[in-house]
Design a protein around this motif. Structure first.
Motif, PDB file in Angstrom:
ATOM      1  N   LYS A  61       0.840  -1.206   0.000  1.00 28.41           N
ATOM      2  CA  LYS A  61       0.000   0.000   0.000  1.00 28.41           C
ATOM      3  C   LYS A  61       0.875   1.256   0.000  1.00 28.41           C
ATOM      4  CE  LYS A  61      -3.892  -2.086   2.490  1.00 28.41           C
ATOM      5  NZ  LYS A  61      -4.667  -2.098   3.773  1.00 28.41           N
ATOM      6  N   ILE A  62       1.968   1.221   0.760  1.00 30.18           N
ATOM      7  CA  ILE A  62       2.884   2.364   0.805  1.00 30.18           C
ATOM      8  C   ILE A  62       3.538   2.571  -0.559  1.00 30.18           C
ATOM      9  CG2 ILE A  62       5.060   3.184   1.811  1.00 30.18           C
ATOM     10  CD1 ILE A  62       4.168   1.705   4.405  1.00 30.18           C
ATOM     11  N   VAL A  63       3.941   1.458  -1.182  1.00 26.68           N
ATOM     12  CA  VAL A  63       4.541   1.518  -2.518  1.00 26.68           C
ATOM     13  C   VAL A  63       3.528   2.067  -3.528  1.00 26.68           C
ATOM     14  CG1 VAL A  63       5.327   0.089  -4.448  1.00 26.68           C
ATOM     15  CG2 VAL A  63       6.268  -0.273  -2.159  1.00 26.68           C
ATOM     16  N   THR A  64       2.299   1.611  -3.448  1.00 28.93           N
ATOM     17  CA  THR A  64       1.255   2.061  -4.373  1.00 28.93           C
ATOM     18  C   THR A  64       1.021   3.561  -4.246  1.00 28.93           C
ATOM     19  OG1 THR A  64       0.171  -0.113  -4.299  1.00 28.93           O
ATOM     20  CG2 THR A  64      -1.154   1.751  -5.049  1.00 28.93           C
ATOM     21  N   SER A  65       1.075   4.073  -3.013  1.00 27.41           N
ATOM     22  CA  SER A  65       0.916   5.514  -2.800  1.00 27.41           C
ATOM     23  C   SER A  65       2.069   6.290  -3.438  1.00 27.41           C
ATOM     24  CB  SER A  65       0.851   5.820  -1.303  1.00 27.41           C
ATOM     25  OG  SER A  65      -0.296   5.252  -0.720  1.00 27.41           O
ATOM     26  N   PHE A  66       3.280   5.747  -3.321  1.00 35.14           N
ATOM     27  CA  PHE A  66       4.433   6.385  -3.956  1.00 35.14           C
ATOM     28  C   PHE A  66       4.256   6.404  -5.474  1.00 35.14           C
ATOM     29  CE2 PHE A  66       8.481   5.698  -6.205  1.00 35.14           C
ATOM     30  CZ  PHE A  66       9.137   6.888  -5.902  1.00 35.14           C
ATOM     31  N   ALA A  68       1.519   6.362  -7.159  1.00 37.23           N
ATOM     32  CA  ALA A  68       0.460   7.300  -7.537  1.00 37.23           C
ATOM     33  C   ALA A  68       1.003   8.731  -7.607  1.00 37.23           C
ATOM     34  CB  ALA A  68      -0.687   7.223  -6.532  1.00 37.23           C
ATOM     35  N   ALA A  69       1.931   9.044  -6.707  1.00 37.87           N
ATOM     36  CA  ALA A  69       2.536  10.384  -6.693  1.00 37.87           C
ATOM     37  C   ALA A  69       3.649  10.514  -7.718  1.00 37.87           C
ATOM     38  CB  ALA A  69       3.069  10.696  -5.302  1.00 37.87           C
ATOM     39  N   ASN A  70       4.172   9.378  -8.174  1.00 39.12           N
ATOM     40  CA  ASN A  70       5.270   9.358  -9.151  1.00 39.12           C
ATOM     41  C   ASN A  70       4.921   8.363 -10.258  1.00 39.12           C
ATOM     42  OD1 ASN A  70       7.673  10.902  -7.627  1.00 39.12           O
ATOM     43  ND2 ASN A  70       6.600   9.608  -6.139  1.00 39.12           N
ATOM     44  N   PRO A  71       3.992   8.729 -11.156  1.00 36.68           N
ATOM     45  CA  PRO A  71       3.466   7.788 -12.153  1.00 36.68           C
ATOM     46  C   PRO A  71       4.498   7.251 -13.136  1.00 36.68           C
ATOM     47  CG  PRO A  71       2.735  10.039 -12.585  1.00 36.68           C
ATOM     48  CD  PRO A  71       3.348  10.047 -11.232  1.00 36.68           C
ATOM     49  N   ASN A  72       5.669   7.845 -13.195  1.00 35.58           N
ATOM     50  CA  ASN A  72       6.695   7.348 -14.116  1.00 35.58           C
ATOM     51  C   ASN A  72       7.630   6.338 -13.450  1.00 35.58           C
ATOM     52  OD1 ASN A  72       5.898   8.840 -16.402  1.00 35.58           O
ATOM     53  ND2 ASN A  72       6.942  10.671 -15.626  1.00 35.58           N
ATOM     54  N   ILE A  73       7.358   6.013 -12.177  1.00 33.42           N
ATOM     55  CA  ILE A  73       8.209   5.067 -11.456  1.00 33.42           C
ATOM     56  C   ILE A  73       7.364   3.919 -10.903  1.00 33.42           C
ATOM     57  CG2 ILE A  73       9.894   4.743  -9.603  1.00 33.42           C
ATOM     58  CD1 ILE A  73      10.376   7.750  -9.611  1.00 33.42           C
ATOM     59  N   THR A  74       7.812   2.702 -11.161  1.00 31.33           N
ATOM     60  CA  THR A  74       7.194   1.504 -10.593  1.00 31.33           C
ATOM     61  C   THR A  74       8.191   0.851  -9.642  1.00 31.33           C
ATOM     62  OG1 THR A  74       5.848   1.098 -12.560  1.00 31.33           O
ATOM     63  CG2 THR A  74       6.218  -0.771 -11.088  1.00 31.33           C
ATOM     64  N   VAL A  75       7.734   0.447  -8.463  1.00 27.64           N
ATOM     65  CA  VAL A  75       8.599  -0.202  -7.474  1.00 27.64           C
ATOM     66  C   VAL A  75       8.188  -1.662  -7.332  1.00 27.64           C
ATOM     67  CG1 VAL A  75       9.398  -0.226  -5.086  1.00 27.64           C
ATOM     68  CG2 VAL A  75       8.903   1.961  -6.215  1.00 27.64           C
ATOM     69  N   ASN A  76       9.114  -2.544  -7.627  1.00 27.09           N
ATOM     70  CA  ASN A  76       8.874  -3.988  -7.483  1.00 27.09           C
ATOM     71  C   ASN A  76       9.374  -4.453  -6.118  1.00 27.09           C
ATOM     72  OD1 ASN A  76       8.060  -4.130 -10.295  1.00 27.09           O
ATOM     73  ND2 ASN A  76      10.240  -4.036 -10.798  1.00 27.09           N
ATOM     74  N   LEU A  77       8.464  -4.954  -5.287  1.00 25.43           N
ATOM     75  CA  LEU A  77       8.853  -5.446  -3.968  1.00 25.43           C
ATOM     76  C   LEU A  77       9.431  -6.849  -4.068  1.00 25.43           C
ATOM     77  CD1 LEU A  77       5.951  -4.343  -1.571  1.00 25.43           C
ATOM     78  CD2 LEU A  77       8.268  -3.415  -1.719  1.00 25.43           C
ATOM     79  N   LEU A  78      10.630  -7.027  -3.552  1.00 25.70           N
ATOM     80  CA  LEU A  78      11.262  -8.339  -3.445  1.00 25.70           C
ATOM     81  C   LEU A  78      11.370  -8.656  -1.960  1.00 25.70           C
ATOM     82  CD1 LEU A  78      14.167  -7.864  -6.031  1.00 25.70           C
ATOM     83  CD2 LEU A  78      11.835  -8.701  -6.448  1.00 25.70           C
ATOM     84  N   THR A  79      10.392  -9.391  -1.450  1.00 30.48           N
ATOM     85  CA  THR A  79      10.294  -9.642  -0.013  1.00 30.48           C
ATOM     86  C   THR A  79      10.793 -11.032   0.332  1.00 30.48           C
ATOM     87  OG1 THR A  79       8.381  -8.174   0.154  1.00 30.48           O
ATOM     88  CG2 THR A  79       8.740  -9.714   1.972  1.00 30.48           C
ATOM     89  N   GLN A  80      11.726 -11.086   1.285  1.00 30.74           N
ATOM     90  CA  GLN A  80      12.277 -12.352   1.754  1.00 30.74           C
ATOM     91  C   GLN A  80      12.443 -12.299   3.260  1.00 30.74           C
ATOM     92  OE1 GLN A  80      15.843 -13.492  -0.445  1.00 30.74           O
ATOM     93  NE2 GLN A  80      15.344 -11.943  -1.973  1.00 30.74           N
ATOM     94  N   PRO A  81      12.447 -13.443   3.923  1.00 29.78           N
ATOM     95  CA  PRO A  81      12.766 -13.440   5.360  1.00 29.78           C
ATOM     96  C   PRO A  81      14.177 -12.913   5.583  1.00 29.78           C
ATOM     97  CG  PRO A  81      11.817 -15.531   4.694  1.00 29.78           C
ATOM     98  CD  PRO A  81      12.111 -14.779   3.430  1.00 29.78           C
ATOM     99  N   TYR A  82      14.404 -12.327   6.735  1.00 27.04           N
ATOM    100  CA  TYR A  82      15.705 -11.737   7.047  1.00 27.04           C
ATOM    101  C   TYR A  82      16.851 -12.724   6.848  1.00 27.04           C
ATOM    102  CZ  TYR A  82      19.500  -9.681   9.760  1.00 27.04           C
ATOM    103  OH  TYR A  82      20.718  -9.194  10.162  1.00 27.04           O
ATOM    104  N   SER A  83      16.679 -13.939   7.355  1.00 31.21           N
ATOM    105  CA  SER A  83      17.770 -14.916   7.301  1.00 31.21           C
ATOM    106  C   SER A  83      18.183 -15.224   5.871  1.00 31.21           C
ATOM    107  CB  SER A  83      17.354 -16.207   8.014  1.00 31.21           C
ATOM    108  OG  SER A  83      16.159 -16.723   7.446  1.00 31.21           O
ATOM    109  N   THR A  84      17.221 -15.232   4.961  1.00 27.96           N
ATOM    110  CA  THR A  84      17.519 -15.471   3.549  1.00 27.96           C
ATOM    111  C   THR A  84      18.142 -14.228   2.916  1.00 27.96           C
ATOM    112  OG1 THR A  84      15.655 -17.003   3.395  1.00 27.96           O
ATOM    113  CG2 THR A  84      16.531 -16.130   1.328  1.00 27.96           C
TER     114      THR A  84
END
Length: 428
Positions: A61-66, A68-84
């Motif tokens: 949701k935070i990324v989506t808000s960013f 929306a404010a910056n339509p020329n930038i897309t942020v791809n979330l790469l989420t992993q557990p800390y240990s990995t």
């Protein structure tokens, strides 16, 4: 710091193998950056462990808000557990495939900078006229910033209300003399020990959390001009003070083998009256012993000290890949996460404290202890000088091993600090 302290990893859940495979493949194939489409839109990757610890979907949701404010930038979330992520970030740093924006633990920074993997954020701040005074802290190497703490998790003093009352102590101790007196009273008048000092060397974080915390609480430093300065009066005073607690036999048994989880367990079970510990453990303690009433306060300072008190912390840090083809966009995203309202939101969701010193988290519906801890945090400053040092775990282990010998009566604190400083300097 402990596994909890290096981020709120106590809540990490397993990730489906198929999902993890996709994430790893994506992260490793990024070549250290996102991409630019034919219409000029930029895509950047953000590698982190935060999404697995925040409520489901909240980081997106935070990324989506960013976006929306910056339509020329897309942020791809790469989420992993800390240990990995820890191992993968190290590998990506060596191979030059670090994501454009990367979640960081302070202990990783020095090595990644040596690899040339992280962008110099001081340069980005200067080029964009960014007001760095709003940042509660920065992780710097040779005067340049490479990591910004987004959310901080602090280590205040925890005190067992019932044990203090039984010992005749009416308020949590605010000075070293008061703390020693309280520890002696608890040990003498109850079935518990006054304090607990975990110095097990498997994970030697007791050095920063339970020893050096006394130094930082009085505004002291173990560094000078980027080099170890363990022989100064402040360090000597703090270490001698900790030794005095041990010598007074007010410390729980097993100091040389205890680890941080043991500290939390003994406090939760009422076996010790006081401990220095991560705010992240409040919920853990309350769930394990709902009847336990405890308070938190600033770590006691030397008598007469009136300055700001340093408080140990761990953080969700952020940096930018030096190999990114889209540093400007990556830095814009970092600025967004550090903006007052967004940073307050992230810290509230994480039950931590904002890296933007002008932001205030929302305590609605949260335990009053968090609000009390925030007041302590605002009155002092986050302090952990091991963050950003080369081989910080080994530095702590060297100190730990030498200190154990001193506590056993083998040599003076002064000799121990001189020898440890010589050992540390080899790492610099």
């Amino acid at each position: 710091m402990s596994n909890v302290a290096r981020g709120r990893r106590v809540k990490i859940a397993g990730v489906a193998l198929a999902t993890m495979t996709v994430l790893l493949a994506t992260a490793c194939s990024s070549g250290g950056g996102g991409s630019t489409s034919a219409d000029g839109k930029v895509s950047i990757d953000f590698s982190q462990w935060w999404g697995s610890e925040l409520p489901d979907g909240d980081l997106q949701k935070i990324v989506t808000s960013f976006e929306a404010a910056n339509p020329n930038i897309t942020v791809n979330l790469l989420t992993q557990p800390y240990s990995t992520l820890q191992d993968q970030t190290t590998t990506a740093g060596v191979s030059g495939t670090l994501a454009d924006v990367v979640g960081l633990d302070g202990a990783w920074v020095n090595n990644l900078v040596k690899q040339g993997a992280l962008d110099n954020l001081s340069t980005e701040m200067t080029s964009t006229n960014y007001d760095a005074s709003q940042l509660s802290s920065q992780v710097q190497i040779k005067g340049s910033t490479y990591m910004i703490p987004v959310v901080n998790f602090v280590y205040p003093l925890f005190t067992n209300d019932a044990l203090l009352a039984q010992a005749g102590v009416t308020t949590p101790p605010a000075t070293r003399d008061e703390f020693l007196a309280a520890a002696k009273a608890i040990t003498a008048k109850t079935s518990a020990k006054g304090w607990i000092l975990p110095l097990g060397t498997t994970n030697p974080n007791g050095v920063q959390n339970d020893v050096m915390s006394w130094l930082w609480a009085s505004g002291g430093s173990m560094m000078k001009d980027g080099q170890p300065d363990l022989t100064n009066d402040g360090v000597s005073s703090a270490v001698n003070y900790v030794k005095s607690l041990y010598d007074a036999k007010v410390v729980a048994d097993g100091t040389f083998t205890l680890q941080e989880p043991d500290k939390v367990t003994q406090f939760t079970n009422g076996q010790v009256g006081m401990m220095v510990d991560s705010l992240a453990h409040i919920t853990t303690i309350q769930k394990a012993n709902p009847n336990l009433k405890f308070s938190i306060s600033a770590i006691p300072a030397t008598d007469g000290y009136t300055g700001k008190r340093g408080i140990p912390y761990a953080s969700w840090g952020i940096g930018v890949s030096d190999k990114s083809a889209h540093k400007a966009e990556a830095w814009k995203f970092v600025q967004y996460l550090m903006s007052k309202e967004v940073n307050a939101n992230v810290s509230s969701l994480a039950h931590g404290f904002p890296g933007n010193s002008t932001a205030t988290p929302d305590f609605t519906g949260s335990d009053p202890l968090y609000e009390q801890a925030f007041k302590i945090y605002q009155a002092g400053y986050p302090a952990n000088e091991f963050v950003g040092l080369p081989t910080s775990d080994q530095l702590m282990r060297d100190f730990d091993t030498a200190f154990q010998k001193t506590l056993n009566g083998d040599g003076s604190v002064s000799d121990m600090l001189s020898a440890t400083q010589a050992s540390w300097k080899k790492a610099f």
